[in-house]
Motif scaffolding. Structure first.
Motif, PDB file in Angstrom:
ATOM      1  N   GLU A  82       0.872  -1.170   0.000  1.00  0.00           N
ATOM      2  CA  GLU A  82       0.000   0.000   0.000  1.00  0.00           C
ATOM      3  C   GLU A  82       0.911   1.222   0.000  1.00  0.00           C
ATOM      4  N   ARG A  93       1.580   5.568  -1.158  1.00  0.00           N
ATOM      5  CA  ARG A  93       0.985   6.876  -1.441  1.00  0.00           C
ATOM      6  C   ARG A  93       1.905   7.622  -2.394  1.00  0.00           C
ATOM      7  N   LYS A 143      -3.552   7.190  -2.582  1.00  0.00           N
ATOM      8  CA  LYS A 143      -3.186   5.904  -1.993  1.00  0.00           C
ATOM      9  C   LYS A 143      -3.556   4.793  -2.968  1.00  0.00           C
TER      10      LYS A 143
END
Length: 118
Positions: free
Chosen positions: A98, A100, A104
């Motif tokens: 995950e 950014r 995101k």
């Protein structure tokens, strides 16, 4: 283009160990979390372990104490050390990141097969 590549899967006897690796290439941005999931045939993908950029870890109850997740933010790599493997943990293991980069996003690897023989 971001690409995650897992390695380290294979065949292991029950009670054995394997170490999975997952390396990311491309413009990831800032990593928020790196994690591992697994999916057995005919079943839903399930969470295994997660590590944050601050190295805080979370594990599924079923692997707590046997699996260890670790990460190297500088190398965009996450590892999963799996000990005392059980036959019902025969699955395809997927890594995820995950990140950014403005927004995101979550990226997935293609999966690596782990087969635990009884």
């Amino acid at each position: 283009q971001v690409q995650l590549v897992e390695s380290g899967g294979g065949l292991v006897p029950a009670g054995g160990s394997l170490r999975l690796s997952c390396s990311a290439s491309g413009s990831l941005g800032s990593i928020i979390t790196m994690g591992w999931y697994r999916q057995a045939p005919g079943k839903q993908r399930e969470f295994v372990a997660r590590i944050t950029s601050g190295f805080s870890t979370t594990y599924a109850d079923s692997v707590q104490g046997r699996f260890t997740i670790s990460g190297d933010n500088a190398k965009n790599t996450v590892y999963l050390q799996m000990n005392s493997l059980k036959p019902d943990e025969t699955c395809v293991y997927y890594c995820s990141m995950e990140v950014r980069r403005g927004v995101k996003r979550t990226y997935w690897g293609q999966g690596t097969q782990v087969t635990v023989s009884s």
